[in-house]
Design an enzyme around this catalytic site. Sequence first.
Site, PDB file in Angstrom:
ATOM      1  N   HIS A   7       0.827  -1.209   0.000  1.00 45.06           N
ATOM      2  CA  HIS A   7       0.000   0.000   0.000  1.00 45.06           C
ATOM      3  C   HIS A   7       0.856   1.251   0.000  1.00 45.06           C
ATOM      4  O   HIS A   7       2.040   1.216   0.316  1.00 45.06           O
ATOM      5  CB  HIS A   7      -0.972   0.042   1.186  1.00 45.06           C
ATOM      6  N   HIS A  79       4.021   7.053   3.800  1.00 44.49           N
ATOM      7  CA  HIS A  79       4.948   5.932   3.665  1.00 44.49           C
ATOM      8  C   HIS A  79       4.505   4.990   2.553  1.00 44.49           C
ATOM      9  O   HIS A  79       3.371   5.052   2.085  1.00 44.49           O
ATOM     10  CB  HIS A  79       5.123   5.157   4.985  1.00 44.49           C
ATOM     11  N   GLU A 130       7.629   0.922   5.147  1.00 42.41           N
ATOM     12  CA  GLU A 130       7.060  -0.113   5.997  1.00 42.41           C
ATOM     13  C   GLU A 130       7.266  -1.446   5.290  1.00 42.41           C
ATOM     14  O   GLU A 130       7.080  -1.533   4.076  1.00 42.41           O
ATOM     15  CB  GLU A 130       5.560   0.153   6.197  1.00 42.41           C
TER      16      GLU A 130
HETATM   17 CO    CO Z   1       1.128   1.286   6.278  1.00 43.25          CO
END
Ligand code: CO
Length: 134
Positions: A7, A79, A130
């Site tokens: 994502h 992020h 991440e």
């Molecule tokens: Co995230």
Amino acid sequence: MIGRLNHVAIAVPDLAAASALYRGTLGAEISEPLDLPEHGVTTVFVTLPNTKLELLHPLGEGSPIAGFLTKNPAGGIHHLCYEVEDIAAARDRLVAEGARVLGDGEPRTGAHGKPVIFLHPKDFCGTLVELEQV
Ligand code: CO
């Protein structure tokens, strides 16, 4: 080592407005808002054919994205999340390469109930990264 883009997270100052923008103007499929007190955010997931977006809004005191929104009042990309097969092996490899893992370095349970770590943006082209074990 990294796999699919899981994502892109976008911090937004107004979650209802951002949801309306993605659902209405952009015609995307979005979720109901989900409070994640452990992470200090409320999130709306936007499902795209090849990946997801997470619209992030601060929840409670000391939210990790409050400072980001102070610096970026209109919101912005917060992020990127890449998938890995083994989060502990990925972490060990990155630490050996000199990368900094945020927090105590131990994987935490992320927004999708899977273990995640975050990597220091200064070590990754100015982008908070991440990693999520899938
Ligand atoms: Co995230």
